[in-house]
Scaffold this active site. Sequence first.
Site, PDB file in Angstrom:
ATOM      1  N   ASP A   9       0.641  -1.533   0.430  1.00  0.00           N
ATOM      2  CA  ASP A   9       0.119  -0.184   0.034  1.00  0.00           C
ATOM      3  C   ASP A   9       0.921   1.069  -0.534  1.00  0.00           C
ATOM      4  O   ASP A   9       2.028   1.092   0.149  1.00  0.00           O
ATOM      5  CB  ASP A   9      -0.782  -0.471   1.115  1.00  0.00           C
ATOM      6  CG  ASP A   9      -1.345   1.508   1.082  1.00  0.00           C
ATOM      7  OD1 ASP A   9      -2.549   1.284  -0.090  1.00  0.00           O
ATOM      8  OD2 ASP A   9      -2.205   1.641   2.362  1.00  0.00           O
ATOM      9  N   ASP A  11      -0.259   5.199   0.305  1.00  0.00           N
ATOM     10  CA  ASP A  11      -0.655   6.493   1.396  1.00  0.00           C
ATOM     11  C   ASP A  11      -0.562   5.169   3.579  1.00  0.00           C
ATOM     12  O   ASP A  11      -1.829   4.395   2.837  1.00  0.00           O
ATOM     13  CB  ASP A  11      -1.753   6.919   1.163  1.00  0.00           C
ATOM     14  CG  ASP A  11      -2.484   7.668   0.292  1.00  0.00           C
ATOM     15  OD1 ASP A  11      -2.215   8.587   0.331  1.00  0.00           O
ATOM     16  OD2 ASP A  11      -2.728   6.841  -0.312  1.00  0.00           O
ATOM     17  N   ASP A 219      -1.867  -0.493   6.006  1.00  0.00           N
ATOM     18  CA  ASP A 219      -1.768   0.039   7.294  1.00  0.00           C
ATOM     19  C   ASP A 219      -3.223   0.193   7.898  1.00  0.00           C
ATOM     20  O   ASP A 219      -3.490   0.268   9.056  1.00  0.00           O
ATOM     21  CB  ASP A 219      -0.947   1.157   6.930  1.00  0.00           C
ATOM     22  CG  ASP A 219      -2.090   2.425   6.404  1.00  0.00           C
ATOM     23  OD1 ASP A 219      -1.864   1.737   5.540  1.00  0.00           O
ATOM     24  OD2 ASP A 219      -2.589   3.528   6.590  1.00  0.00           O
TER      25      ASP A 219
END
Length: 274
Positions: A9, A11, A219
């Site tokens: 990922d 961001d 995250d």
Amino acid sequence: MTVRGLLCDLDGVVYRGGTACDGAVEGLQAAREAGLPILFLTNNAARLPGEVAAHLTALGVQAEPDEVLNSSQVAASYLRQHHPVPEGRFVLPIGGPGVTAALDEQGIPVIEPSEVLGHGGSEIVAAVVQGYGAAVNWSELAEATYAVSAGAYWVATNTDATLPTERGQAPGNGSLVAAVAHASGRQPDLVTGKPHAPAFEIALQRIGLPAQDVLMIGDRLDTDIAGAKQAGLRTALVLTGVHGRAEVDRAEASHHPDLIADTIPGLVPHWTTG
């Protein structure tokens, strides 16, 4: 754990806006040195893959445009493979330039919001693909609502309510999708971004490896981790973004990552090539 490739990922994992997350540059460099292919898988569909790759490179992360897969590209690939557009009709892109570019890349005919009325109205729209765009305005959301209400197949690239920025959480694509849903009285027919299956189906096609040999680094428990686990991938949560150890402790088993690390370098001892 044997890992032959990484889905990563962006961001909250690699960067927050214009700032690299702690350890991201070093950790991803270690993966390169170990010979692991990396595919950056992001629900943020606002930018072109080349722009994302340039951003990563400026931060010190080695990346090529074909190593970036955004949720607009997932949507376009999935549409082409599973829901081809009938002859003489079009797909309406709503969002940043990455949405239209992804559809063009797959050879899917598009009609821009400003062109719909001049081509006979919403009946010409076979499908709407709605992805994040910071400049999306009322008239574009209105055209999406008209087409969706007229029966167009509605694809949301993702339904993340928020987008992390340097100043905190800002409205994400899910908030814009909610506006169209509220106005039209219906929900998207398909969501292609994480945690939904199309994201991982297309990502595994792109990276060319079986699910069990790929580690997803994210995250967010509800998107990155839950979706990857459902698709059969190994999973790792880094604590540089949205969720922390307290959320893991409260989460149901389907959201528990295989690995937890403060930053990406903390994962390096756990992967081996094979």
